[in-house]
Design a protein around this motif. Structure first.
Motif, short mmCIF file in Angstrom:
data_model
loop_
_atom_site.label_atom_id
_atom_site.label_comp_id
_atom_site.label_asym_id
_atom_site.label_seq_id
_atom_site.Cartn_x
_atom_site.Cartn_y
_atom_site.Cartn_z
N ASN A 158 6.55 -3.19 -8.58
CA ASN A 158 6.83 -2.32 -7.44
C ASN A 158 6.93 -0.89 -7.97
OD1 ASN A 158 9.25 -2.56 -8.74
ND2 ASN A 158 10.41 -3.20 -6.97
N PRO A 159 6.82 0.12 -7.11
CA PRO A 159 6.88 1.50 -7.57
C PRO A 159 8.30 1.92 -7.87
CG PRO A 159 6.63 1.45 -5.19
CD PRO A 159 6.58 0.03 -5.65
N PRO B 258 7.39 -3.23 -1.93
CA PRO B 258 6.47 -4.34 -2.22
C PRO B 258 5.72 -4.13 -3.53
CG PRO B 258 6.22 -3.57 0.05
CD PRO B 258 7.08 -2.57 -0.66
N PRO B 259 5.55 -5.20 -4.32
CA PRO B 259 4.83 -5.09 -5.59
C PRO B 259 3.32 -5.16 -5.41
CG PRO B 259 5.58 -7.34 -5.29
CD PRO B 259 6.10 -6.55 -4.11
N VAL B 260 2.61 -4.68 -6.42
CA VAL B 260 1.15 -4.77 -6.46
C VAL B 260 0.73 -5.29 -7.83
CG1 VAL B 260 0.77 -2.93 -4.79
CG2 VAL B 260 0.90 -2.37 -7.20
N TRP B 261 -0.46 -5.84 -7.89
CA TRP B 261 -1.05 -6.26 -9.17
C TRP B 261 -1.78 -5.07 -9.77
CZ3 TRP B 261 -0.83 -9.24 -13.10
CH2 TRP B 261 -1.94 -9.43 -13.94
N THR C 268 0.83 -1.19 0.00
CA THR C 268 0.00 0.00 0.00
C THR C 268 0.87 1.24 0.00
OG1 THR C 268 -1.65 -1.19 1.26
CG2 THR C 268 -1.86 1.21 1.17
N LEU C 269 0.58 2.12 -0.95
CA LEU C 269 1.38 3.33 -1.11
C LEU C 269 0.67 4.45 -0.39
CD1 LEU C 269 2.07 2.83 -4.89
CD2 LEU C 269 3.48 2.16 -2.96
N LYS C 270 1.25 4.89 0.72
CA LYS C 270 0.57 5.86 1.57
C LYS C 270 1.29 7.19 1.55
CE LYS C 270 0.87 2.59 4.70
NZ LYS C 270 0.87 1.85 5.94
N VAL C 271 0.59 8.24 1.18
CA VAL C 271 1.15 9.58 1.23
C VAL C 271 0.27 10.40 2.15
CG1 VAL C 271 1.78 11.62 -0.09
CG2 VAL C 271 2.04 9.37 -1.10
N ALA C 272 0.75 10.63 3.33
CA ALA C 272 -0.05 11.34 4.33
C ALA C 272 0.10 12.83 4.20
CB ALA C 272 0.40 10.90 5.74
N ALA C 273 -0.91 13.55 4.67
CA ALA C 273 -0.89 15.01 4.59
C ALA C 273 0.29 15.59 5.35
CB ALA C 273 -2.19 15.57 5.14
N THR D 291 -8.53 -1.45 -13.51
CA THR D 291 -9.18 -0.78 -12.38
C THR D 291 -8.15 -0.05 -11.53
OG1 THR D 291 -10.96 -2.40 -12.34
CG2 THR D 291 -10.62 -1.10 -10.34
N PHE D 292 -6.99 -0.68 -11.29
CA PHE D 292 -5.95 -0.05 -10.48
C PHE D 292 -5.46 1.22 -11.16
CE2 PHE D 292 -1.73 0.83 -8.97
CZ PHE D 292 -1.74 0.44 -7.64
N ILE D 293 -5.22 1.16 -12.46
CA ILE D 293 -4.71 2.33 -13.19
C ILE D 293 -5.70 3.48 -13.11
CG2 ILE D 293 -4.15 3.21 -15.49
CD1 ILE D 293 -2.97 0.45 -16.10
N GLU D 294 -6.97 3.17 -13.19
CA GLU D 294 -7.99 4.21 -13.18
C GLU D 294 -8.16 4.87 -11.81
OE1 GLU D 294 -10.82 2.27 -16.69
OE2 GLU D 294 -11.36 2.02 -14.58
N ASN D 295 -7.64 4.23 -10.75
CA ASN D 295 -7.92 4.72 -9.40
C ASN D 295 -6.68 5.05 -8.57
OD1 ASN D 295 -11.03 4.40 -8.95
ND2 ASN D 295 -10.40 2.53 -10.00
N ASN D 296 -5.50 5.07 -9.18
CA ASN D 296 -4.28 5.30 -8.40
C ASN D 296 -3.32 6.24 -9.11
OD1 ASN D 296 -4.13 3.24 -5.92
ND2 ASN D 296 -5.14 2.20 -7.63
N ASP D 297 -2.41 6.85 -8.31
CA ASP D 297 -1.37 7.73 -8.81
C ASP D 297 -0.27 6.90 -9.46
OD1 ASP D 297 0.59 9.60 -9.31
OD2 ASP D 297 1.08 9.94 -7.20
#
Length: 359
Positions: free
Chosen positions: A300-301, A329-332, A7-12, A336-342
């Motif tokens: 992975n990113p 860590p990698p993600v699938w 999970t890629l988390k970018v907090a405020a 749907t992922f492309i449409e909803n993530n940075d």
């Protein structure tokens, strides 16, 4: 569907920290942190949120970045992450690319040039682990810090390393494919694995990852097809397979294969029969996912991965203690992922031109 998700988390709060980090840091840098990272010690994996240095370094360090090539989005993304982080932190960085996995001698020469030019640290994505080991040992003996990024290096001491385990990436993609096939009534399937460069550590890792994902299922790898990851070579391999087999259910492997395979399969009337999945990202493969020609890929990113590698190099030069081995860590990644993530964590922003020097 359940997959391994980094999970890629970018907090405020990270944006606030970045804005107060100091005038010497580049003001136009887009925060990529905190980002999930796996600290690996032996068989133990500890996942935590990685945050880079947010204060300027004590001096303008000189850092070389050596990559195998810049032929696809993966390596351009690695270049983007490293050079952007160098600019953010205010160090000097020089980027060199060898031109391909056949250009080992050029990478060895570039490594020597970095030493001669007075580099304080080298970020290296090795074409050949064995060939680079003596160079790395010689550099470290002279006080030059060496950080591995992208491609795995083992059997030699490094100052730090950050790269994916391609068996993990391929495993994520393999399990996604198995679930997709089952959901579409395919309990048994025949697969061709376009594995990548024969003998390369990352390619052999991926072969093991696919095999592990398919173990105990009805999915059979019929053949391994090795080859350079350029489009011309992958096109030849795909054409050979398409002409040889008419009973294959899926093509898996390097994403350049996923770029060229749809047209070939369309020409031989197999496009609707063969599912395509890859274990890392290229722009062409991502476009294939968007338009429905490719099921998806694991990644992975990589822009974050190389930014972390640059930060580790600076930390080591500043005398800080850093983890010896990190993994993003990698993600699938499917439509749907492309449409909803940075996606800038996975590929450089549209329109970014490769920067070879940061002063």
């Amino acid at each position: 569907m359940k997959f391994l998700k980094g999970t890629l988390k970018v907090a405020a709060v990270s944006c606030i920290l970045a804005s107060t980090a100091g005038a010497a840091l580049a003001e136009d840098a887009k925060p990529w942190w905190p980002n999930s990272a796996d600290k690996i010690v032996g068989d133990k994996v500890e996942t935590y949120d990685y945050t880079p240095r947010l204060v300027p370094p004590s001096r303008k360090w000189n850092i070389c970045v050596l990559l195998p090539h810049l032929k696809d989005t993966w390596w351009v993304g690695i270049a983007y992450g490293a050079m952007t982080e160098a600019k953010r932190q205010g160090v000097k960085a020089s980027l060199f690319q060898a031109g391909g996995y056949t250009e080992l001698n050029k990478q060895l020469s570039q490594f020597d040039d970095c030493i001669t030019s007075g580099a304080n640290a080298i970020l290296i994505s090795a074409i050949s682990e064995g060939a680079l080991k003596p160079k790395i040992e010689q550099a470290r003996a002279k006080g030059v810090k060496v950080v591995a990024v992208g491609n795995p290096i083992s059997g030699v001491e490094l100052d730090a390393a950050v790269f994916g385990d391609y068996n993990v990436d391929a495993g994520v993609a393999g399990r996604a494919l198995v679930e997709y096939l089952k959901a579409h009534g395919k309990d048994k399937a025949r697969v061709i694995n376009f594995a990548g460069v024969a003998g390369a550590g990352w390619a052999e890792q991926a072969v093991r990852g696919w095999a592990e994902a398919f173990k105990g299922t009805g999915v059979e790898v019929v053949e391994l097809k090795y080859g350079e990851t350029g489009k011309a070579e992958q096109l030849k391999l795909v054409e050979d397979v398409a002409q040889t087999y008419d009973d294959i259910d899926a093509y898996v492997g390097v994403p350049v294969m996923a770029e060229v395979a749809p047209d070939v399969l369309d020409q031989v009337g197999q496009k609707d029969k063969v599912v395509i999945a890859a274990f890392y990202l290229t722009e062409g493969a991502m476009q294939g996912v968007k338009n429905g020609d490719v099921l998806g890929f694991a990644s992975n990113p990589m822009t974050v991965e190389s930014a972390v590698a640059m930060d580790l190099a600076i930390r080591v030069l500043e005398g800080e203690t850093v983890p010896a081995r990190l993994r993003m860590p990698p993600v699938w990644i499917d439509k749907t992922f492309i449409e909803n993530n940075d996606m800038t964590k996975f590929s450089p922003p549209s329109g970014w031109n490769v920067t070879y020097t940061v002063e």
